[in-house]
Design an enzyme around this catalytic site. Structure first.
Site, short mmCIF file in Angstrom:
data_model
loop_
_atom_site.label_atom_id
_atom_site.label_comp_id
_atom_site.label_asym_id
_atom_site.label_seq_id
_atom_site.Cartn_x
_atom_site.Cartn_y
_atom_site.Cartn_z
N CYS A 49 0.84 -1.20 0.00
CA CYS A 49 0.00 0.00 0.00
C CYS A 49 0.87 1.25 0.00
O CYS A 49 2.04 1.19 -0.41
CB CYS A 49 -0.99 0.01 1.16
SG CYS A 49 -2.33 1.20 0.89
N ASP A 65 -4.08 0.97 9.76
CA ASP A 65 -5.26 1.83 9.91
C ASP A 65 -5.81 1.74 11.32
O ASP A 65 -6.47 2.66 11.81
CB ASP A 65 -6.34 1.45 8.90
CG ASP A 65 -5.94 1.92 7.52
OD1 ASP A 65 -5.18 1.20 6.84
OD2 ASP A 65 -6.32 3.05 7.16
C1 RUB Z 1 -4.28 3.11 3.27
C2 RUB Z 1 -3.58 2.08 4.10
C3 RUB Z 1 -2.30 2.50 4.77
C4 RUB Z 1 -2.64 2.99 6.20
C5 RUB Z 1 -1.43 3.63 6.86
O1 RUB Z 1 -5.52 2.67 2.81
O2 RUB Z 1 -4.04 0.97 4.30
O3 RUB Z 1 -1.40 1.42 4.87
O4 RUB Z 1 -3.68 3.92 6.15
O5 RUB Z 1 -1.06 4.77 6.13
P1 RUB Z 1 -6.39 3.64 1.86
P2 RUB Z 1 -0.30 6.00 6.82
O6 RUB Z 1 -5.55 3.95 0.67
O7 RUB Z 1 -7.61 2.83 1.54
O8 RUB Z 1 -6.72 4.87 2.68
O9 RUB Z 1 0.94 5.42 7.43
O10 RUB Z 1 -0.03 6.94 5.69
O11 RUB Z 1 -1.21 6.59 7.86
#
Ligand code: RUB
Length: 316
Positions: A125, A194
């Site tokens: 991701c 998340d």
């Molecule tokens: C984003 C996702 C990320 C976490 C952590 O999912 O799963 O791994 O949110 O991200 P989506 P961060 O694209 O569906 O929002 O470390 O940037 O908070």
């Protein structure tokens, strides 16, 4: 921009990623408060509650969102006048945004210590916390190679490879299903989160749990980079994290789907990795075993069970 428009951007994923969602929500509440022109503090609080509810209804999984909203909204509680309440909200929102940015920097510093010169790192991701670890290690002069997944169906991997490319990190871009084929070449997996539940399970982008299983089987270290405001207090009460299921046209063209009446397309956006498949969670408070999640919720977020007893009435 109006709060409703910002909520729309979160819903449509123009603003995405748990940390960014939280900071954007905090800023939206601050600007919403500043725009209020009335003088009745009770009406102001109702107006703010409506705004908070609109933001909370955007996406259900990232716990950073309710944690940020609660932090900002709690600030107005003692205020007797509208200007006092507006000022308290402004300060709380700015504090949240600043500490969130600092948290990501700290995670980068701590996470980078887990990465050695010559390591191959896999990420999934697009997580600013996970990328902070990788990019900090790269800036420290460590020679790294990264595997980044495509991340079907929304292809957040494109954001990740762009960031890695621009920083000059040697990167391999692979489809999600190629993880097991390469996992034996990988020294360390780093993903974001998340939500982290009280029992240390990690909720993150769909596919994370398969990667954790592959890493476990290959004896590859699995690190999760997560700010403490991604820990989920209400899971202490047995509440589950809702896994967002998004619209099916992200997965299959509706014209094709229409020709397949017996096929149901499913599109869960997140999955749950049990604590036993996670070696450490790198937070701004330090790198902890996932089993310490309760301590973060109790001591750092201030949500011990006593807090729940104060907030919830049991039936007679
Ligand atoms: C984003 C996702 C990320 C976490 C952590 O999912 O799963 O791994 O949110 O991200 P989506 P961060 O694209 O569906 O929002 O470390 O940037 O908070």
């Amino acid at each position: 921009m109006l709060l409703n428009e910002i909520a729309g951007e979160i819903r449509s994923m123009e603003v995405r990623g748990a940390g960014r969602i939280a900071r954007t929500a905090a800023a939206a509440l601050r600007d919403h408060a500043t725009a209020y022109e009335g003088a009745d503090v009770h009406l102001f609080k109702e107006y703010m509650d409506e705004g908070a509810a609109t933001l909370l209804a955007t996406r259900p999984t990232a716990v950073s969102l309710p944690n940020a909203v609660r932090f900002v909204m709690n600030a107005k509680e003692g205020a007797g006048t509208v200007p006092e309440a507006q000022e308290a909200i402004r300060k709380a929102a700015d504090l949240f945004i600043l500490s969130s940015k600092h948290a990501v920097e700290w995670i980068g510093e701590i996470g980078a210590r887990h990465i050695s010169d010559g390591d191959v790192v896999l990420t999934h991701c697009n997580s600013e916390a996970a990328l902070a670890c990788i990019l900090t290690a790269h800036r420290q002069g460590k020679d790294l190679e990264v595997f980044a997944t495509e991340v079907r169906p929304r292809n957040q991997g494109l954001l990740t490879i762009r960031a890695l490319n621009d920083a000059g990190v040697k990167t391999n871009y692979i489809v999600d299903s190629a993880v097991r084929s390469f996992i034996n070449d990988v020294d360390l997996v780093v993903t974001g989160a998340d939500a982290v539940t009280a029992n240390g399970a990690v909720v993150n982008k769909i596919g994370t749990s398969q990667i954790a299983l592959a890493a476990h089987e290959a004896r590859t270290t699995m690190l999760v980079a997560a700010e403490t405001y991604k820990f989920a207090p209400r899971t202490l009460l047995g509440e589950r994290i809702e896994i967002e299921e998004r619209q099916t046209d992200e997965v299959l063209d509706p014209a094709v789907a229409a020709t397949l009446p017996n096929v149901r397309v499913r599109n869960p956006a997140f999955d749950v990795t049990p604590a036993r498949y996670v070696d450490e969670i790198v937070t701004e408070m330090g790198a902890i075993p996932p089993t310490m999640a309760y301590v973060i919720i109790r001591d750092h977020l201030g949500w011990g069970i006593e807090e729940f007893h104060k907030n919830f009435e049991l039936d007679e």
